[in-house]
Enzyme design. Structure first.
Site, PDB file in Angstrom:
ATOM      1  N   GLU A 103       0.770  -1.226  -0.084  1.00 26.13           N
ATOM      2  CA  GLU A 103      -0.046  -0.048  -0.138  1.00 26.13           C
ATOM      3  C   GLU A 103       0.857   1.388   0.065  1.00 26.13           C
ATOM      4  O   GLU A 103       2.258   1.358   0.560  1.00 26.13           O
ATOM      5  CB  GLU A 103      -0.767  -0.035   1.237  1.00 26.13           C
ATOM      6  N   ARG A 203     -18.516  -9.922   0.627  1.00 22.62           N
ATOM      7  CA  ARG A 203     -18.372  -8.535   0.406  1.00 22.62           C
ATOM      8  C   ARG A 203     -19.391  -7.860  -0.655  1.00 22.62           C
ATOM      9  O   ARG A 203     -19.722  -6.682  -0.924  1.00 22.62           O
ATOM     10  CB  ARG A 203     -17.160  -7.946   0.084  1.00 22.62           C
TER      11      ARG A 203
END
Lengths: 288, 288, 288, 288
Positions: A103, A203
């Site tokens: 990230e 999800r």
């Protein structure tokens, strides 16, 4: 474009590097992949060794594996995505621990002033029945006011951030602490197909927050063109399935027309299809 | 016996260190544990923070978590077992990767001549329908012959092992290579409750090999006295449940007596019980 | 041969599907791979975001990442191998839990009569100093006797196995229990590069059993042609490195010629190379 | 207070439930634990089986395991902490994937207006040498201005949050998106000792952000009273150790007074202590 001896999926190869927009500034982008439908079948066939080279059609085998929760062959495919999403979504995302992640670091980089502002028709009240969800839509008027509050707050935060970084010279690792949780972040995310499907089941579900659902749907579209047979089995045996508890089964049993059940069994008892045979086994429990 | 401020489960504390026999030379023994039913409920309550101190009975909450696959609170309990089992079972066992393991080393230690010999009434033919299972029982006569072959072969192997180790002085790491796969091994196995239940669902299942089922049943008995509320929820919503695919649901729908379904919904529509409300939602899909 | 837009490593692509022999009947074979040296650098660069597009040579960056145990970018490459090895080696292998595995099932398949017999000059005594290793070689005479014992024992076991399966009709899942642990097994093994390197560091080490070292060396050769920059960094900063404890450092300090240390620091204090700068930091602790 | 047959560590038992403050509003609190120093030694001894009941002092064995990276016995201890920390720290924290987590949900709960404001003497410039760290301290004047900016910004954000939640009735899952990343969050965190030590090595390191170091130090204090022998081995062989690369070792070799090295070896060659024997092996490489 290069030659390779690896199994290649033409349709997914075509979209490598394409950023598909999600929400106002986010995206999903396929960076790399490994494997295809037939690799899953081949991994499963390792288990059978020599002497079992009967004709196992890939599709039938994959659907069998999905139905029976034989999950390891699905782990043999891998995908690497480049994702951009608000931090509050990324935090839910990264609770799934079986993926590899790189990230952007707000200690290392100055963060761009991009933040998520929900559209007007997304603005909703707290749900009256679901303690963690959105309920009834807000009136246009109130929705607009909410949007303004969000917008102004985040602009102010980014202005202060800019001030801290560029005028006060405060270290980035401290300056970033005031940025709101709807600030966009980016990361590479690599995961095997089994764990990806598990993620998607949770999800893309209606109980997940709408914003993460949007990303899950975009990835489902990718799965559909990458491994179409797996996708269909996943829809049939996971997404559109219901888990019926011991108690549920009792109630359903009491509501069944037993003659119809018997008729169905009688008419299908010679079926060679695995799912029909397994359904008959389930039905037989009702008429015992 | 010592004092502790930790949550303690009296019934499981009593059996610490007791070896419960499984198969001819194997056992299951609880070495240590952490947590109890209420710790699961408390971990779930962390999610609610302050302001949500409504009366949530532990049992209702645990059953809700199990039904909705909210798995993380179940990870908050941990158990450590000492296990002894034949190597061919241990190999299946260790394919579950989410546990911590310390196993006896045959490079370091001389292995005792203990091996698994199936009882006569366990001796069965290859299943005609299940490619990986046992089918019809063998006749007494043949079963006895099989047992003799197994017995003799293993005795010979251990005699040769003894010869290699003690007379030829061959290193243990090479001598052990001739020992059969029914040789007993021992290990410590530490796992959290969520992953333990996942393991048990697969290994206490009728498709698993009979020998591993025996161990799974012995551990299920332990779960029952350690976390009785979790155990009951697991039985109701996992072990005794059925996953109904999109196709299954269509067939069941066609066999339902819709009036009875409507009656059930009508009579239970005001139920406060979570599982009944959820069942009604499932039933409503049938009558749409 | 197909076109792809994915990053491709020509040298590894060429050997896909080639079985490289290890031990008497085993092999290592690359089935598929994802990523290359530059993908690791690119994954690391995600962390820097915009504004940091300075020239970071891939090699320097990769070596920096390796030196500083920044492990996540190495997880961005993946390899899938087809392996065949004796069961006693496979058991050690599968204790590494971060890989995906599909193994031949002896419940499903009839096992071929292939087993590992160590060569004569591998036959060694139990080590006098290492409780889990081999020591001095056995005399030719004794080595030959050991080989005969192993050979005969395994031939007998496979004969009995054949008898149980084909004449007594005992189920495969029970018949296989008498087969020795040097019987060959096969599996697909998929793992990311970080975890692969961790595995190789432990298993290519001189303390590992010779037989598993052979497999580790064969895989190291593959790593060298797949990701040559990573390979070199791994050799320099892991394989050929030493971990020096607080106690070790004290002793080394007492044996240092401090003037030479000061000279080295003086001569290299302006070095731009990261590893030299870090070495100077380590040396400065000695002269304080 | 209850009786238990489990191994108990009196010192850690005493502090169960005590919240030790870290930063302005955070804390570390031990909720539960499993195992102690001697459990690690006992798990390691499983590997030796019968016949190896020689006197292995726990301490010597634990230090040996640590030195040789035999990590599995350390996985046999487990700890459960209740933690409260700013979100930007929690995000770094949760990148460690081998723990179990239950965190407060901002979809479910209304978040308290608690946020982290660095103290004046923590306010520092971006580091000139470390791209991701803090460097020189800011002047008192500027530091105060930075603190004011942070304080005001966060107060405004929480005011807007309150407005959105309580006046505009916007759902919590959307309202929370404007809250800053220094907002406090809480979670239960359960992890085994091996993975905890790995975490601490990285996060108690001087390259980690100061704020996460504070939490790591607080947990190190807990480790010290929970498993004191492990703690000391960890300090000696990990925290205070240096990894010396192939290149480092060459330079050190060139700076050694070989006679002193030889003297050390000569004087210690009969040592029975494992770490001294291993050091001699390392030193011998220098004088070859």
């Amino acid at each position: 474009m290069q030659y390779t001896n690896r199994n290649t999926v033409v349709e997914i190869d075509k979209i490598l590097g394409e950023k598909k927009q999600v929400l106002d500034h986010g995206f999903v982008c396929v960076v790399d992949y490994m494997g295809c439908d037939s690799d899953i079948a081949n991994a499963a066939r390792v288990s059978y060794g020599q002497g079992t080279k009967t004709v196992n059609q890939d599709e039938g085998l994959i659907r069998y594996l999905m139905r029976h929760h034989h999950t390891t062959p699905f782990e043999m495919c891998e995908i690497k995505l480049h994702l951009k999403m608000p931090i509050f979504i990324a935090r839910q995302w990264m609770r799934h621990r079986t993926a590899n992640i790189n990230e952007i670091s707000a200690r290392y980089s100055i963060i761009k002033d991009e933040f998520y502002v929900p559209e007007l028709d997304r603005m909703a009240m707290q749900s009256a029945i679901n303690n963690q969800g959105s309920g009834e839509k807000l009136s246009d008027d109130i929705a607009q006011k909410c949007q303004n509050i969000i917008q102004e707050n985040c602009l102010n935060a980014f202005e202060s951030y800019d001030d801290l970084i560029n005028k006060k010279l405060l270290a980035r690792e401290l300056s970033r602490t005031i940025l709101p949780q709807n600030t966009y972040t980016e990361f590479f995310w690599k995961i095997d197909l089994h764990n990806l499907l598990h993620f998607l089941r949770l999800r893309a579900d209606s109980h997940a927050q709408k914003e993460i659902q949007q990303f899950a749907f975009a990835i489902l579209d990718i799965v559909k063109i990458w491994v179409p047979v797996v996708y269909q089995a996943f829809m049939d045996y996971r997404v559109k399935s219901e888990n019926m508890s011991a108690i549920d089964l009792e109630v359903i049993k009491s509501c069944l027309n037993i003659d119809k059940v018997k008729d169905y069994i009688e008419q299908n008892k010679d079926s060679k299809k695995g799912d029909i045979k397994e359904l008959i086994t389930k039905l037989e429990k009702f008429i015992r």
